[in-house]
Design an enzyme around this catalytic site. Sequence first.
Site, PDB file in Angstrom:
ATOM      1  N   ASP A  90       0.866  -1.190   0.000  1.00 33.66           N
ATOM      2  CA  ASP A  90       0.000   0.000   0.000  1.00 33.66           C
ATOM      3  C   ASP A  90       0.896   1.231   0.000  1.00 33.66           C
ATOM      4  O   ASP A  90       1.862   1.276   0.762  1.00 33.66           O
ATOM      5  CB  ASP A  90      -0.927   0.011   1.234  1.00 33.66           C
ATOM      6  CG  ASP A  90      -2.160   0.886   1.026  1.00 33.66           C
ATOM      7  OD1 ASP A  90      -1.995   2.076   0.672  1.00 33.66           O
ATOM      8  OD2 ASP A  90      -3.284   0.391   1.202  1.00 33.66           O
ATOM      9  N   LYS A 139       0.753   3.096   5.668  1.00 35.54           N
ATOM     10  CA  LYS A 139      -0.071   1.924   6.011  1.00 35.54           C
ATOM     11  C   LYS A 139       0.759   0.646   5.994  1.00 35.54           C
ATOM     12  O   LYS A 139       0.569  -0.233   6.846  1.00 35.54           O
ATOM     13  CB  LYS A 139      -1.251   1.795   5.046  1.00 35.54           C
ATOM     14  CG  LYS A 139      -2.300   2.882   5.257  1.00 35.54           C
ATOM     15  CD  LYS A 139      -3.524   2.647   4.398  1.00 35.54           C
ATOM     16  CE  LYS A 139      -4.528   3.760   4.679  1.00 35.54           C
ATOM     17  NZ  LYS A 139      -5.744   3.616   3.856  1.00 35.54           N
ATOM     18  N   ASP A 144      -8.946   0.046  -4.042  1.00 34.53           N
ATOM     19  CA  ASP A 144     -10.189   0.730  -4.384  1.00 34.53           C
ATOM     20  C   ASP A 144     -10.137   1.404  -5.753  1.00 34.53           C
ATOM     21  O   ASP A 144     -10.944   2.269  -6.036  1.00 34.53           O
ATOM     22  CB  ASP A 144     -10.554   1.757  -3.300  1.00 34.53           C
ATOM     23  CG  ASP A 144      -9.498   2.841  -3.163  1.00 34.53           C
ATOM     24  OD1 ASP A 144      -8.516   2.804  -3.925  1.00 34.53           O
ATOM     25  OD2 ASP A 144      -9.663   3.726  -2.310  1.00 34.53           O
ATOM     26  N   CYS A 196     -11.848 -10.531 -17.381  1.00 32.16           N
ATOM     27  CA  CYS A 196     -13.020 -11.156 -18.022  1.00 32.16           C
ATOM     28  C   CYS A 196     -14.299 -10.697 -17.318  1.00 32.16           C
ATOM     29  O   CYS A 196     -15.352 -10.553 -17.935  1.00 32.16           O
ATOM     30  CB  CYS A 196     -12.968 -12.678 -17.926  1.00 32.16           C
ATOM     31  SG  CYS A 196     -11.689 -13.526 -18.830  1.00 32.16           S
ATOM     32  N   CYS A 218     -14.738   4.924  -2.032  1.00 29.53           N
ATOM     33  CA  CYS A 218     -15.548   5.073  -0.818  1.00 29.53           C
ATOM     34  C   CYS A 218     -15.492   6.507  -0.280  1.00 29.53           C
ATOM     35  O   CYS A 218     -16.308   6.910   0.525  1.00 29.53           O
ATOM     36  CB  CYS A 218     -15.123   4.062   0.236  1.00 29.53           C
ATOM     37  SG  CYS A 218     -13.473   4.301   0.858  1.00 29.53           S
ATOM     38  N   CYS A 230      -6.321 -12.593 -20.332  1.00 28.62           N
ATOM     39  CA  CYS A 230      -6.092 -14.034 -20.329  1.00 28.62           C
ATOM     40  C   CYS A 230      -6.486 -14.727 -21.613  1.00 28.62           C
ATOM     41  O   CYS A 230      -6.459 -15.947 -21.705  1.00 28.62           O
ATOM     42  CB  CYS A 230      -6.822 -14.683 -19.153  1.00 28.62           C
ATOM     43  SG  CYS A 230      -8.610 -14.712 -19.355  1.00 28.62           S
TER      44      CYS A 230
HETATM   45 ZN   LIG Z   1      -9.565 -12.748 -18.769  1.00 25.25          ZN
END
Ligand SMILES: [Zn+2]
Length: 258
Positions: free
Chosen positions: A61, A85, A129, A175, A189, A253
Amino acid sequence: MSLSPERLDRFARHIVLPEVGGAGQVALAGKHLVLVGLGGIGSPALQYLAAAGIGKLTLVDDDKVDASNLQRQTLYNERDIGHGKAISAKRWVKLFDPELDVEISDRRIDIERAATLVEGADLVLDGTDNFATRLAVSDACVKAGVPLLSAAVGRFQGQVGAFAGHLPEEACYRCFVGDAFDAEDCDTCAEDGMLGAMAGWVGSFAALHAVRVLLDGVSAYGDAQWSRVNLLDGIKPGMRQFTIAKDPACKGCGGDVG
Ligand SMILES: [Zn+2]
């Protein structure tokens, strides 16, 4: 590898479970997990993963602890405000269990750094995030052949999905979400708000699932459930699960990946 009497005692409640057992606990002690994002999801996830005795942890982080984080980021206390952090999380782990091997990275993740960080890991858990980081981590995992557990939360909704896009039949995170979010333009957030315990639920569920992935092929609880996403609804409350199909044209992929 065997566990010392002290470790047997520490993990007695795992070892007594037939689904985990001594073999499972020994396996966890030999695993390397990379945790990307030490916020609302990463905090409780790390607490349970460290408690589970996962032998090596890489904590990633680039952010610093802010007072507004304390509402949900359970690793930190007021003394940590203004500190990194990653270093604060390492300090927590070292106080909690000095036998765990902890490495940290406090620099922002880009494609190159993601490749270095995930290399050789048994599992990557991403609780960041923003989509740019998530997709960079996902693509790096596919290239390195490392499974990815992706967890996200906002308001009262959470999701946790297990991906092994390097396998011919299994989807990757890209995907699932597509390419539309490569730019850092998603909601966070900061704008959306979030009930603190909601992040806790998603983070601890992600830790539960990480143990399941790490025990795959070792003991009865092991069952990675690749390409399945769990939705956690904090309003109703309830959970449901759905399956993601591998996208043959996926940039992460699909067939044209080098
Ligand atoms: Zn994929």
